[in-house]
Design a protein around this motif. Structure first.
Motif, PDB file in Angstrom:
ATOM      1  N   UNK A 236       0.832  -1.202   0.000  1.00  0.00           N
ATOM      2  CA  UNK A 236       0.000   0.000   0.000  1.00  0.00           C
ATOM      3  C   UNK A 236       0.870   1.257   0.000  1.00  0.00           C
ATOM      4  N   UNK A 237       1.900   1.284   0.857  1.00  0.00           N
ATOM      5  CA  UNK A 237       2.775   2.452   0.881  1.00  0.00           C
ATOM      6  C   UNK A 237       3.664   2.482  -0.362  1.00  0.00           C
ATOM      7  N   UNK A 241      -0.340   4.097  -2.708  1.00  0.00           N
ATOM      8  CA  UNK A 241      -0.374   5.541  -2.452  1.00  0.00           C
ATOM      9  C   UNK A 241       0.261   6.356  -3.582  1.00  0.00           C
ATOM     10  N   UNK A 245      -3.403   6.608  -5.516  1.00  0.00           N
ATOM     11  CA  UNK A 245      -4.011   7.742  -4.807  1.00  0.00           C
ATOM     12  C   UNK A 245      -3.463   9.065  -5.332  1.00  0.00           C
ATOM     13  N   UNK A 251      -9.860   6.958  -4.489  1.00  0.00           N
ATOM     14  CA  UNK A 251     -10.349   7.074  -3.116  1.00  0.00           C
ATOM     15  C   UNK A 251      -9.546   6.115  -2.226  1.00  0.00           C
ATOM     16  N   UNK A 252      -8.745   6.656  -1.278  1.00  0.00           N
ATOM     17  CA  UNK A 252      -7.873   5.771  -0.486  1.00  0.00           C
ATOM     18  C   UNK A 252      -8.641   4.709   0.315  1.00  0.00           C
ATOM     19  N   UNK A 253      -9.867   5.031   0.754  1.00  0.00           N
ATOM     20  CA  UNK A 253     -10.624   4.059   1.542  1.00  0.00           C
ATOM     21  C   UNK A 253     -10.957   2.822   0.709  1.00  0.00           C
ATOM     22  N   UNK A 254     -11.495   3.071  -0.496  1.00  0.00           N
ATOM     23  CA  UNK A 254     -11.886   1.949  -1.356  1.00  0.00           C
ATOM     24  C   UNK A 254     -10.651   1.141  -1.757  1.00  0.00           C
ATOM     25  N   UNK A 256      -7.761   0.829  -0.180  1.00  0.00           N
ATOM     26  CA  UNK A 256      -7.209   0.049   0.935  1.00  0.00           C
ATOM     27  C   UNK A 256      -8.095  -1.149   1.261  1.00  0.00           C
TER      28      UNK A 256
END
Lengths: 318, 224
Positions: A236-237, A241, A245, A251-254, A256
């Protein structure tokens, strides 16, 4: 205060009993290796907190040596015969399900209550360990119900636990060893090294490629590390991102949420997730070590495609 | 990059079906040695991590209860209940369990399941009993396939159900990792976005379970 140490004592007693019963079982050709394996594990449970780290390491080498060279094999058990079981099942009927279902029910009840109990202002149970202590309390309570209801010989819980431990064999210890490996990986910086590799291999350009790099990368890294939790920060990092992102305004929520679920697809396909994929093979007496993984692979691959599509179509502004 | 040699040991070890305990131990030792720790320090690190991970083995505390009930005929009873219900085929039994496992996990009730306490004593005997009733002269390979499917239904149910519950470990981990990167995500929204995949998991795996029933039925016509 009740801590995990209480549960370790219980496990220590259980594995020590398995060792002793094996040692006295002359019908089992493999009795000495069996007894050594459970005995060494018992030492780790009972005294692990007090022994130096190096001694604990030597215990692991001992268990692995026994398991690899001689194996852990079930002997003839002194449990009930098939005919006795059928007769007992007729007699007890659906009441047999009660103690079995009591385990999860008591776990939930204990989980909701024991965290609030205090003695003179100090909590009865170490607050961070409530979930596990609740499970321990629930198994003890269910065992008590089972004993009162069925009235078996007093040694039955130990002989039966030994029968099941022997049936599962060394696989019982594998999830714990894998957790230890995860800690060693983390300490040695394996995650960071993978992250460097991953960011060097990122495809640039097509959005679908970037999305697939994240979802498939999550699944692959999860397969290597054995759990999605270890893979999630790295991928993810490292990929989501910067690329999805920042680069594509997703959208970071979706991203992740679906990224983690892509990792779970990997969990279904790896022997490194031993408690989910290898332990049941031993528990269900399956001859093929990868039988459960084989059954799960089609579902996992289809869901990985679904996750990639969901992420691609839902997470970005149109 | 040398530190990744531990991962290589894991991949090769599992591919060549070396005893997993040996694979994992060697991978741990190789990782420490290539990281420059030296043998004794590596062994101590592994020993420390192993001791700290003892909580993982707590699930086995349930064995005395399960063993006691098996001794009293729990598996046989589970089998009997299902064989009495003609419409409860192996695939449908597992489909019902998949749904139950997903829904309860979504409500945070993850402990209502698991391989030692549910699959071995209840779900696998139920599915196998149904298959035994429906397939004449069932062979061992078919029995094993049905049992493996019982374990798979438990895994898939819990994996694609638990993330709908806002206080589960994975949601908290996501929140923590994103916060470190300066992005605030709400657990409720994370849980909401786990729902599409959860539905897909039920549809995909549910369809495969119904196909399992057809496969079992096909074994019958071939035999007849």
């Amino acid at each position: 205060m009740i801590t995990l140490e209480f549960l370790y004592r219980l496990m220590g007693i259980l594995t020590a009993a398995a060792a002793l019963i094996n040692l006295r079982d002359r019908t089992n050709q493999n009795r000495v290796p069996n007894a050594s394996f459970w005995g060494l594990w018992s030492v780790s449970f009972l005294f692990g907190s007090y022994l130096p780290d190096l001694a604990n390491g030597v215990l692991i080498l001992g268990m692995v040596a026994v398991a690899t060279l001689r194996g852990v094999r079930a002997g003839t058990d002194d449990s009930t015969t098939s005919a006795e079981r059928i007769a007992s099942a007729r007699r007890w009927g659906n009441r047999l399900f009660l103690p079995a279902l009591a385990v999860p029910v008591f776990t939930l009840l204990a989980n909701a209550t024991i965290g609030h109990l205090t003695i003179d202002g100090t909590p009865l149970v170490q607050p961070k360990q409530v979930t596990l202590v609740a499970l321990g309390v629930a198994t003890l309570a269910s065992l008590a119900i089972g004993m009162l209801m069925l009235r078996p010989p007093a040694r039955a819980p130990f002989t039966e636990a030994r029968r099941l431990l022997d049936a599962v064999g060394w696989a019982a210890m594998l999830p714990q060893l894998l957790a230890a490996l995860g800690a060693v990986f983390a300490a040695a910086g394996v995650g960071a090294a993978v992250s460097t590799l991953a960011s060097a291999a990122i495809p640039s350009g097509a959005p679908l490629l970037s999305v697939a790099a994240y979802t498939i990368g999550m699944a692959l890294l999860t397969m290597l590390m054995g759990n999605a939790f270890a893979a999630f920060p790295v991928m993810t990092l490292g990929i989501a991102l910067p690329l999805l992102v920042t680069g594509m305004h997703g959208d970071p929520t979706i991203i992740a949420a679906i990224g983690m679920l892509s990792g779970f697809c990997g969990t279904l396909m790896t022997p490194m997730a031993a408690n989910f994929n290898l332990v049941p093979v031993a528990l269900l007496d399956l001859p093929d070590r990868y039988a459960v993984i084989r059954v799960q692979v089609p579902t996992a691959l289809l869901l990985l495609v679904v996750n990639t599509a969901l992420l691609y179509f839902l997470a970005f502004p149109r | 990059m040398l530190v990744l040699s531990g991962l290589l040991v894991v991949v090769l070890g599992f591919a060549f079906r070396v005893n997993p305990l040996l694979v994992v131990t060697v991978a741990g030792l190789v990782t420490g040695l290539t990281g420059g720790l030296g043998f004794l320090k590596t062994l101590a690190t592994l020993g420390h991590a192993f001791t700290e991970s003892r909580y993982v083995a707590i699930v086995w505390l349930v064995l005395p209860v399960i063993g006691l009930l098996e001794r009293a005929g729990l598996k046989e009873r589970a089998r009997e209940v299902v064989t009495g219900m003609q419409r409860a085929t192996a695939g449908r039994v597992l489909l019902a369990y998949l749904a139950l496992r997903q829904v309860t996990a979504a409500l945070g009730l993850v402990s209502l399941g698991g391989h030692p306490q549910m699959v071995r004593p209840l779900i696998a005997p139920m599915a196998e009993g149904a298959a035994e009733r429906d397939v004449h002269d069932i062979d061992d390979a078919t029995r094993h396939l049905v049992r493996a499917h019982a374990a798979a239904a438990d895994n898939i149910g819990v994996f694609f159900g638990e993330d709908i519950f806002i206080a589960i470990g994975s949601i908290l981990l996501i929140k923590g990792v994103m916060e470190q990167a300066g992005i605030i995500v709400l657990p409720t929204r994370l849980a909401l976005w786990a729902i599409p995949t959860a539905i897909a998991a039920f549809v995909v795996h549910g369809a495969r379970l119904l196909l399992l029933d057809r496969r079992l039925a096909a074994r019958n016509t071939r035999a007849a």
